[in-house]
Design an enzyme around this catalytic site. Structure first.
Site, PDB file in Angstrom:
ATOM      1  N   ASP A 132      -0.718  15.927  89.547  1.00  0.00           N
ATOM      2  CA  ASP A 132       0.218  15.169  90.352  1.00  0.00           C
ATOM      3  C   ASP A 132      -0.341  13.915  91.021  1.00  0.00           C
ATOM      4  O   ASP A 132       0.086  12.816  90.715  1.00  0.00           O
ATOM      5  CB  ASP A 132       0.880  16.078  91.403  1.00  0.00           C
ATOM      6  CG  ASP A 132       2.036  15.384  92.099  1.00  0.00           C
ATOM      7  OD1 ASP A 132       2.798  14.697  91.400  1.00  0.00           O
ATOM      8  OD2 ASP A 132       2.168  15.504  93.317  1.00  0.00           O
ATOM      9  N   CYS A 193      23.280  16.164  83.248  1.00  0.00           N
ATOM     10  CA  CYS A 193      22.523  15.831  84.466  1.00  0.00           C
ATOM     11  C   CYS A 193      22.914  14.474  85.045  1.00  0.00           C
ATOM     12  O   CYS A 193      22.797  14.270  86.255  1.00  0.00           O
ATOM     13  CB  CYS A 193      21.027  15.845  84.167  1.00  0.00           C
ATOM     14  SG  CYS A 193      20.586  14.843  82.726  1.00  0.00           S
ATOM     15  N   CYS A 213      17.002   8.471  94.609  1.00  0.00           N
ATOM     16  CA  CYS A 213      16.806   9.906  94.369  1.00  0.00           C
ATOM     17  C   CYS A 213      16.532  10.640  95.691  1.00  0.00           C
ATOM     18  O   CYS A 213      15.708  10.216  96.502  1.00  0.00           O
ATOM     19  CB  CYS A 213      15.645  10.100  93.395  1.00  0.00           C
ATOM     20  SG  CYS A 213      15.193  11.822  93.140  1.00  0.00           S
TER      21      CYS A 213
HETATM   22  C1  B12 Z   1       6.497   9.370  91.336  1.00  0.00           C
HETATM   23  C2  B12 Z   1       6.942  10.781  91.026  1.00  0.00           C
HETATM   24  C3  B12 Z   1       8.215  11.150  91.431  1.00  0.00           C
HETATM   25  C4  B12 Z   1       9.259  10.148  91.910  1.00  0.00           C
HETATM   26  C5  B12 Z   1       9.850   9.434  90.667  1.00  0.00           C
HETATM   27  C6  B12 Z   1      10.315  10.407  89.563  1.00  0.00           C
HETATM   28  C7  B12 Z   1      10.425   9.825  88.176  1.00  0.00           C
HETATM   29  N1  B12 Z   1      11.323  10.359  87.388  1.00  0.00           N
HETATM   30  O1  B12 Z   1       9.696   8.904  87.812  1.00  0.00           O
HETATM   31  C8  B12 Z   1      10.243  11.071  92.694  1.00  0.00           C
HETATM   32  C9  B12 Z   1       9.793  11.145  94.148  1.00  0.00           C
HETATM   33  C10 B12 Z   1      11.716  10.642  92.658  1.00  0.00           C
HETATM   34  C11 B12 Z   1       9.972  12.405  92.020  1.00  0.00           C
HETATM   35  C12 B12 Z   1      10.889  13.446  91.986  1.00  0.00           C
HETATM   36  C13 B12 Z   1      10.635  14.664  91.379  1.00  0.00           C
HETATM   37  N2  B12 Z   1       9.463  15.102  90.913  1.00  0.00           N
HETATM   38 CO1  B12 Z   1       7.910  13.955  90.693  1.00  0.00          CO
HETATM   39  N3  B12 Z   1       6.407  12.948  90.255  1.00  0.00           N
HETATM   40  C14 B12 Z   1       6.074  11.690  90.369  1.00  0.00           C
HETATM   41  C15 B12 Z   1       4.688  11.385  89.766  1.00  0.00           C
HETATM   42  C16 B12 Z   1       3.666  11.321  90.902  1.00  0.00           C
HETATM   43  C17 B12 Z   1       4.635  10.093  88.923  1.00  0.00           C
HETATM   44  C18 B12 Z   1       5.811   9.954  87.926  1.00  0.00           C
HETATM   45  C19 B12 Z   1       5.862   8.588  87.314  1.00  0.00           C
HETATM   46  O2  B12 Z   1       4.847   8.032  86.921  1.00  0.00           O
HETATM   47  N4  B12 Z   1       7.072   8.045  87.230  1.00  0.00           N
HETATM   48  C20 B12 Z   1       7.287   6.792  86.590  1.00  0.00           C
HETATM   49  C21 B12 Z   1       8.064   7.043  85.311  1.00  0.00           C
HETATM   50  C22 B12 Z   1       8.290   5.695  84.615  1.00  0.00           C
HETATM   51  O3  B12 Z   1       7.263   7.866  84.493  1.00  0.00           O
HETATM   52  P1  B12 Z   1       7.665   9.316  83.871  1.00  0.00           P
HETATM   53  O4  B12 Z   1       8.836   9.906  84.558  1.00  0.00           O
HETATM   54  O5  B12 Z   1       6.405  10.117  83.830  1.00  0.00           O
HETATM   55  O6  B12 Z   1       8.087   9.033  82.381  1.00  0.00           O
HETATM   56  C23 B12 Z   1       8.862   7.928  81.951  1.00  0.00           C
HETATM   57  C24 B12 Z   1       8.175   7.141  80.877  1.00  0.00           C
HETATM   58  O7  B12 Z   1       6.995   7.772  80.519  1.00  0.00           O
HETATM   59  C25 B12 Z   1       9.196   7.016  79.758  1.00  0.00           C
HETATM   60  N5  B12 Z   1       8.766   7.446  78.404  1.00  0.00           N
HETATM   61  C26 B12 Z   1       7.510   7.394  77.939  1.00  0.00           C
HETATM   62  N6  B12 Z   1       7.468   7.803  76.682  1.00  0.00           N
HETATM   63  C27 B12 Z   1       8.711   8.153  76.335  1.00  0.00           C
HETATM   64  C28 B12 Z   1       9.175   8.669  75.132  1.00  0.00           C
HETATM   65  C29 B12 Z   1      10.531   8.967  75.014  1.00  0.00           C
HETATM   66  C30 B12 Z   1      11.031   9.539  73.736  1.00  0.00           C
HETATM   67  C31 B12 Z   1      11.396   8.741  76.124  1.00  0.00           C
HETATM   68  C32 B12 Z   1      12.830   9.041  76.001  1.00  0.00           C
HETATM   69  C33 B12 Z   1      10.895   8.239  77.333  1.00  0.00           C
HETATM   70  C34 B12 Z   1       9.543   7.930  77.410  1.00  0.00           C
HETATM   71  O8  B12 Z   1      10.362   7.707  80.169  1.00  0.00           O
HETATM   72  C35 B12 Z   1      10.172   8.393  81.369  1.00  0.00           C
HETATM   73  C36 B12 Z   1      11.348   8.133  82.287  1.00  0.00           C
HETATM   74  O9  B12 Z   1      11.512   6.776  82.612  1.00  0.00           O
HETATM   75  C37 B12 Z   1       4.486  12.644  88.827  1.00  0.00           C
HETATM   76  C38 B12 Z   1       3.043  13.100  88.660  1.00  0.00           C
HETATM   77  C39 B12 Z   1       2.275  12.216  87.710  1.00  0.00           C
HETATM   78  N7  B12 Z   1       1.074  11.831  88.111  1.00  0.00           N
HETATM   79  O10 B12 Z   1       2.768  11.888  86.625  1.00  0.00           O
HETATM   80  C40 B12 Z   1       5.350  13.723  89.514  1.00  0.00           C
HETATM   81  C41 B12 Z   1       6.162  14.701  88.613  1.00  0.00           C
HETATM   82  C42 B12 Z   1       6.807  13.875  87.531  1.00  0.00           C
HETATM   83  N8  B12 Z   1       7.175  15.222  89.506  1.00  0.00           N
HETATM   84  C43 B12 Z   1       7.450  16.450  89.324  1.00  0.00           C
HETATM   85  C44 B12 Z   1       8.493  17.161  90.009  1.00  0.00           C
HETATM   86  C45 B12 Z   1       8.446  18.673  89.952  1.00  0.00           C
HETATM   87  C46 B12 Z   1       9.507  16.446  90.671  1.00  0.00           C
HETATM   88  C47 B12 Z   1      10.849  17.006  91.181  1.00  0.00           C
HETATM   89  C48 B12 Z   1      11.456  18.080  90.295  1.00  0.00           C
HETATM   90  C49 B12 Z   1      10.654  17.542  92.630  1.00  0.00           C
HETATM   91  C50 B12 Z   1      11.952  17.926  93.336  1.00  0.00           C
HETATM   92  N9  B12 Z   1      12.594  19.030  92.968  1.00  0.00           N
HETATM   93  O11 B12 Z   1      12.386  17.272  94.257  1.00  0.00           O
HETATM   94  C51 B12 Z   1      11.711  15.718  91.212  1.00  0.00           C
HETATM   95  C52 B12 Z   1      12.415  15.498  89.864  1.00  0.00           C
HETATM   96  C53 B12 Z   1      13.274  14.258  89.831  1.00  0.00           C
HETATM   97  C54 B12 Z   1      13.438  13.730  88.422  1.00  0.00           C
HETATM   98  N10 B12 Z   1      14.607  13.911  87.832  1.00  0.00           N
HETATM   99  O12 B12 Z   1      12.470  13.177  87.876  1.00  0.00           O
HETATM  100  C55 B12 Z   1       6.632  17.056  88.186  1.00  0.00           C
HETATM  101  C56 B12 Z   1       7.534  17.132  86.946  1.00  0.00           C
HETATM  102  C57 B12 Z   1       7.313  18.322  86.038  1.00  0.00           C
HETATM  103  C58 B12 Z   1       8.265  18.262  84.865  1.00  0.00           C
HETATM  104  N11 B12 Z   1       8.556  19.425  84.308  1.00  0.00           N
HETATM  105  O13 B12 Z   1       8.758  17.239  84.472  1.00  0.00           O
HETATM  106  C59 B12 Z   1       5.434  15.999  88.085  1.00  0.00           C
HETATM  107  C60 B12 Z   1       4.867  15.820  86.684  1.00  0.00           C
HETATM  108  C61 B12 Z   1       4.345  16.512  89.051  1.00  0.00           C
HETATM  109  C62 B12 Z   1       3.538  17.675  88.466  1.00  0.00           C
HETATM  110  N12 B12 Z   1       2.234  17.504  88.317  1.00  0.00           N
HETATM  111  O14 B12 Z   1       4.064  18.722  88.146  1.00  0.00           O
HETATM  112  N13 B12 Z   1       8.754  12.414  91.446  1.00  0.00           N
HETATM  113  S1  SF4 Z   2      18.090  16.933  80.505  1.00  0.00           S
HETATM  114 FE1  SF4 Z   2      20.220  16.421  80.973  1.00  0.00          FE
HETATM  115  S2  SF4 Z   2      21.048  15.686  79.027  1.00  0.00           S
HETATM  116 FE2  SF4 Z   2      19.165  16.807  78.543  1.00  0.00          FE
HETATM  117  S3  SF4 Z   2      19.865  18.881  78.098  1.00  0.00           S
HETATM  118 FE3  SF4 Z   2      19.292  18.835  80.272  1.00  0.00          FE
HETATM  119  S4  SF4 Z   2      21.243  18.369  81.344  1.00  0.00           S
HETATM  120 FE4  SF4 Z   2      21.549  17.878  79.180  1.00  0.00          FE
HETATM  121  S1  SF4 Z   3      18.853  13.035  93.522  1.00  0.00           S
HETATM  122 FE1  SF4 Z   3      17.018  12.986  92.190  1.00  0.00          FE
HETATM  123  S2  SF4 Z   3      16.466  15.144  91.874  1.00  0.00           S
HETATM  124 FE2  SF4 Z   3      18.601  15.095  92.678  1.00  0.00          FE
HETATM  125  S3  SF4 Z   3      19.929  15.086  90.880  1.00  0.00           S
HETATM  126 FE3  SF4 Z   3      19.571  12.956  91.418  1.00  0.00          FE
HETATM  127  S4  SF4 Z   3      17.778  12.334  90.194  1.00  0.00           S
HETATM  128 FE4  SF4 Z   3      17.848  14.585  90.180  1.00  0.00          FE
END
Ligand code: B12
Ligand code: SF4
Ligand code: SF4
Length: 373
Positions: A132, A193, A213
């Site tokens: 994380d 979602c 979010c």
């Molecule tokens: C910043 C962060 C947040 C931020 C931003 C979330 C986000 N979606 O980016 C906030 C505070 C909102 C957040 C919320 C949550 N988080 Co958070 N967060 C992080 C953190 C520290 C960095 C994520 C990051 O770099 N985000 C920037 C985006 C651009 O990167 P990404 O989501 O990893 O991936 C993107 C790109 O890689 C791209 N992509 C790249 N290659 C490809 C290929 C394809 C085919 C596609 C379609 C896309 C794609 O698409 C993605 C989406 O834009 C990570 C830990 C880490 N060091 O990675 C934990 C992490 C992602 N979080 C985690 C968790 C548990 C949560 C929450 C569930 C907590 C909660 N219940 O409140 C929520 C989930 C919200 C959600 N729907 O994502 C877990 C997720 C585990 C999992 N199964 O996915 C992580 C990995 C922490 C951990 N070590 O377990 N989080």
């Molecule tokens: S991530 Fe969203 S779109 Fe994908 S299966 Fe789950 S609810 Fe459906």
């Molecule tokens: S507020 Fe964030 S964690 Fe809640 S449903 Fe929306 S994207 Fe997912």
């Protein structure tokens, strides 16, 4: 050693990690493009560390120069609990935060796994654990290692396992066979979602504007919560699970084998808002939430959230303690307590606003002026 992957799997299982994948230490090129675009759009909000140096976050060598292989491990945190009910006094805690702080629980086990693998794998001399907080795109590494795929809610989803999993990594300076598999999008035509998000945080599939979010607003964001999101937060006091709760892949959830993450080990699924709002100072707050993820927003952040939720769940019994909080030393708490009172008891809100209209803090004065008008 004939089969290094079998050894890795067996050692990981012994340390409690049932799901493990392996990828190389090469940069995560596709994810770097996505991260750069995400930051260019300003989606990271005040999490400035995410946009400071995107190429570094996509490169495991930032964590360990000599990395040759990245093990990505998933930890099931799903524990069962009764359906949430606010009963006009409780706020809701996201599932990942029910038990002990997962960083404290997972990182020592990753470190121990790394040490054992360095001892067991010929040619290995160094390991590094990450979970994380490290500057590394964990979900993208897990996808490349074949663990699962990006859901449209941006979570790492595993077929037949869902998304209630933490991710962690062990970096090694030895080359291992990868477990990469072709990434396919298993979401298909489902979009459940996206419209389910209470604050409309998805700008489209796979793209989340963190600034909207609830997880960001209640945990990472330090200041006042924008008015436009307060009601939409509903009962969510700390984090949010809506976009995972609605996901059909999560019907495969099974109980976590990690007892430290169980609800009785930490804050649990809901918290009494009256009890929270009565936490007088940082010492009382830290004693109450020691060892849990709820420390992160600090007392002022959690009481800010509690005030919003108190109004949203119509916690009228909280009116006296909210009135007391309009005298709090923290302007952030005074401001949100007044907003909550305005929705719960117009007379008490007006009485407080008449005093707070000359408060030292500008945001408190603005809230008071809004109540009086
Ligand atoms: C910043 C962060 C947040 C931020 C931003 C979330 C986000 N979606 O980016 C906030 C505070 C909102 C957040 C919320 C949550 N988080 Co958070 N967060 C992080 C953190 C520290 C960095 C994520 C990051 O770099 N985000 C920037 C985006 C651009 O990167 P990404 O989501 O990893 O991936 C993107 C790109 O890689 C791209 N992509 C790249 N290659 C490809 C290929 C394809 C085919 C596609 C379609 C896309 C794609 O698409 C993605 C989406 O834009 C990570 C830990 C880490 N060091 O990675 C934990 C992490 C992602 N979080 C985690 C968790 C548990 C949560 C929450 C569930 C907590 C909660 N219940 O409140 C929520 C989930 C919200 C959600 N729907 O994502 C877990 C997720 C585990 C999992 N199964 O996915 C992580 C990995 C922490 C951990 N070590 O377990 N989080
Ligand atoms: S991530 Fe969203 S779109 Fe994908 S299966 Fe789950 S609810 Fe459906
Ligand atoms: S507020 Fe964030 S964690 Fe809640 S449903 Fe929306 S994207 Fe997912």
């Amino acid at each position: 050693m004939n089969d290094p992957l079998a050894l890795v799997r067996e050692t990981a299982t012994r340390h409690g990690f049932d799901v493990v994948g392996v990828t190389s230490g090469a940069p995560l090129q596709e994810a770097l493009t996505a991260l750069t675009a995400w930051c260019d759009a300003g989606h990271e909000g005040s999490m400035g560390y995410l946009s400071r140096d995107p190429p570094q976050r996509a490169d495991a060598r930032t964590l360990m120069k000599s990395v040759r292989s990245v093990l990505t491990l998933a930890v099931n945190y799903w524990h069962d609990a009764p359906a949430f009910m606010s009963e006009a006094r409780y706020g809701r805690v996201a599932r990942y935060a029910w038990g002990r702080d997962y960083h404290d629980v997972v990182i020592p086990r990753l470190e121990a796994l790394g040490r054992d693998l360095v001892d067991a794998l010929p040619g290995a001399s160094r390991s590094r654990a990450a979970c994380d907080h490290s500057p590394f795109l964990e979900r993208a590494a897990a996808v490349r290692a074949g663990l699962g795929f990006f859901g449209k809610n941006t979570c790492l989803l595993m077929p037949r396992k869902g998304s209630w999993w933490f991710l962690g990594e062990v970096l090694l300076d030895v080359e291992l066979p990868g477990t990469e598999s072709e990434t396919t999008d298993h979401c298909g035509s489902c979009t459940d979602c996206l419209p389910a998000c209470p604050t409309d945080a998805f700008t489209g599939p796979y793209v989340l504007d963190a600034r909207r979010c609830i997880s960001y607003l209640t945990i990472e964001h330090r200041g006042s919560i924008p008015h436009e999101h307060r009601e939409a937060m509903g009962p969510w006091l700390f984090g949010c699970d809506v976009c995972q709760d609605v996901c059909p892949f999560n019907r495969f959830a099974t109980p976590s084998p990690w007892p430290e993450l169980a609800p009785d080990q930490g804050a649990g699924p809901r918290l009494d808002l009256l009890e929270l709002l009565a936490l007088e100072d940082d010492a009382a707050f830290e004693a109450r939430f020691a060892g849990t993820p709820l420390l992160r927003p600090r007392r002022r952040g959690l009481l800010r959230n509690a005030a919003i939720v108190a109004r949203n769940v119509e916690a009228t019994a909280a009116v006296p303690i909210l009135e007391a909080r309009t005298h709090d030393a923290e302007p952030l708490v005074r401001e949100h307590a007044l907003w909550a009172l305005a929705g719960l008891d117009a007379t008490v809100a007006r009485r407080s606003a008449e005093r707070l209209v000359s408060d030292a803090d500008e945001a408190v004065r603005a809230e008071a002026a809004a109540v009086l008008s």
